[in-house]
Write an enzyme that holds these catalytic residues in place. Sequence first.
Site, PDB file in Angstrom:
ATOM      1  N   ARG A 280     -14.540  -0.626   6.976  1.00 40.25           N
ATOM      2  CA  ARG A 280     -15.271   0.697   6.972  1.00 40.25           C
ATOM      3  C   ARG A 280     -15.395   1.344   5.718  1.00 40.25           C
ATOM      4  O   ARG A 280     -16.459   1.888   5.321  1.00 40.25           O
ATOM      5  CB  ARG A 280     -14.811   1.338   8.170  1.00 40.25           C
ATOM      6  CG  ARG A 280     -14.964   0.879   9.665  1.00 40.25           C
ATOM      7  CD  ARG A 280     -14.181   1.753  10.551  1.00 40.25           C
ATOM      8  NE  ARG A 280     -12.735   1.724  10.409  1.00 40.25           N
ATOM      9  CZ  ARG A 280     -11.789   2.272  10.839  1.00 40.25           C
ATOM     10  NH1 ARG A 280     -12.267   3.355  11.855  1.00 40.25           N
ATOM     11  NH2 ARG A 280     -10.452   2.108  10.815  1.00 40.25           N
ATOM     12  N   TYR A 281     -14.214   1.230   4.921  1.00 41.75           N
ATOM     13  CA  TYR A 281     -13.964   1.862   3.711  1.00 41.75           C
ATOM     14  C   TYR A 281     -15.308   1.110   2.756  1.00 41.75           C
ATOM     15  O   TYR A 281     -16.049   2.037   2.030  1.00 41.75           O
ATOM     16  CB  TYR A 281     -12.904   1.477   3.067  1.00 41.75           C
ATOM     17  CG  TYR A 281     -12.772   2.244   1.547  1.00 41.75           C
ATOM     18  CD1 TYR A 281     -12.615   3.457   1.526  1.00 41.75           C
ATOM     19  CD2 TYR A 281     -13.180   1.442   0.407  1.00 41.75           C
ATOM     20  CE1 TYR A 281     -12.683   4.012   0.180  1.00 41.75           C
ATOM     21  CE2 TYR A 281     -12.964   1.986  -0.794  1.00 41.75           C
ATOM     22  CZ  TYR A 281     -12.729   3.177  -0.884  1.00 41.75           C
ATOM     23  OH  TYR A 281     -12.694   3.811  -2.364  1.00 41.75           O
ATOM     24  N   GLU A 282     -15.558   0.001   2.701  1.00 40.05           N
ATOM     25  CA  GLU A 282     -16.529  -0.931   1.954  1.00 40.05           C
ATOM     26  C   GLU A 282     -18.103  -0.317   2.394  1.00 40.05           C
ATOM     27  O   GLU A 282     -18.911  -0.085   1.586  1.00 40.05           O
ATOM     28  CB  GLU A 282     -16.417  -2.220   2.022  1.00 40.05           C
ATOM     29  CG  GLU A 282     -17.437  -3.191   1.380  1.00 40.05           C
ATOM     30  CD  GLU A 282     -17.467  -4.807   1.369  1.00 40.05           C
ATOM     31  OE1 GLU A 282     -18.374  -5.116   1.226  1.00 40.05           O
ATOM     32  OE2 GLU A 282     -16.424  -5.067   1.951  1.00 40.05           O
TER      33      GLU A 282
ATOM     34  N   ASP B  91     -17.155  -1.607  -6.174  1.00 46.22           N
ATOM     35  CA  ASP B  91     -18.562  -1.158  -6.221  1.00 46.22           C
ATOM     36  C   ASP B  91     -18.563  -0.008  -7.179  1.00 46.22           C
ATOM     37  O   ASP B  91     -19.410   0.937  -7.256  1.00 46.22           O
ATOM     38  CB  ASP B  91     -18.859  -0.626  -4.829  1.00 46.22           C
ATOM     39  CG  ASP B  91     -17.998   0.484  -4.247  1.00 46.22           C
ATOM     40  OD1 ASP B  91     -17.032   1.230  -5.086  1.00 46.22           O
ATOM     41  OD2 ASP B  91     -17.952   1.176  -3.138  1.00 46.22           O
TER      42      ASP B  91
ATOM     43  N   GLU C  49       0.712  -1.235   0.035  1.00 44.27           N
ATOM     44  CA  GLU C  49       0.103  -0.141   0.103  1.00 44.27           C
ATOM     45  C   GLU C  49       0.923   1.097   0.095  1.00 44.27           C
ATOM     46  O   GLU C  49       1.876   1.319   0.880  1.00 44.27           O
ATOM     47  CB  GLU C  49      -0.981  -0.162   1.151  1.00 44.27           C
ATOM     48  CG  GLU C  49      -1.779   1.320   1.531  1.00 44.27           C
ATOM     49  CD  GLU C  49      -2.707   1.534   0.430  1.00 44.27           C
ATOM     50  OE1 GLU C  49      -2.433   2.629  -0.226  1.00 44.27           O
ATOM     51  OE2 GLU C  49      -3.670   0.577  -0.005  1.00 44.27           O
TER      52      GLU C  49
ATOM     53  N   ASP D   1      -8.509   1.927  -6.491  1.00 47.93           N
ATOM     54  CA  ASP D   1      -8.630   3.117  -6.908  1.00 47.93           C
ATOM     55  C   ASP D   1      -9.438   2.818  -8.304  1.00 47.93           C
ATOM     56  O   ASP D   1      -8.816   2.405  -9.206  1.00 47.93           O
ATOM     57  CB  ASP D   1      -7.554   4.007  -6.870  1.00 47.93           C
ATOM     58  CG  ASP D   1      -7.828   5.362  -7.395  1.00 47.93           C
ATOM     59  OD1 ASP D   1      -9.033   5.710  -8.173  1.00 47.93           O
ATOM     60  OD2 ASP D   1      -7.164   6.187  -6.667  1.00 47.93           O
TER      61      ASP D   1
END
Length: 223
Positions: free
Chosen positions: A204-206, A165, A80, A129
């Site tokens: 949490r991002y999802e 998504d 990352e 991204d």
Amino acid sequence: MTAHPPLRSYGRLKTRAIKPRQAALMETLLPGLRPPPGPFDPCTLMPTATGVWLEIGFGGGEHMAAQAGLHPDALIIGAEPFQNGVASALRHIDEAHLTNVRVLDGDARELMANLPDASLDRVFVLFPDPWPKARHHKRRVIQADSVADLARLLKPGGALRFASDVAHYVDWALALFLANPAFRWTAEDAAGWRNPPADHITTRYEEKRLGDVAPVFLDFVRV
């Protein structure tokens, strides 16, 4: 002809000041978790590992740390470039006392280039991204050449999961993986890509649902 480095597949490296505790972990914990520079055999990092997993772009590290906790016998390597995400991941690793995680604070493609053929048992590419503008699609981490490299790295029978998504990115990735004969899509019906896999860990991002569709999960097997 001068060789040009690959286009960046990520945006900003840092967005806000890193919290003091996490900044300290960047100085004390991260150096011991970085994979070695240059070509290396991941099995040497954890000789007792029953498998080697790679997470490309682990975000804040929630998924990576949770999987490592559930599978202590597997070595999980994450890459990352986003420094705030790396700092967050180090906090998760430290709090859970994980010893089976290694972290590259940089471009996953550099790590992939240093790994030997058939060295990975599993790969995750979760909510990368999407680079939504057409002129930026060439920056997406999933390209024909990266799919070919993943085919090189995965052992026969190895598993790969892509999730997004963003509808266009899902279509883009599916077309590229299906175009490579090394990969077989495992979905047998719509539930196979609409429903989160049993071993998926929601982050949490999802949960923010920033894309234009509900999360889609594409699972592939290395033929």
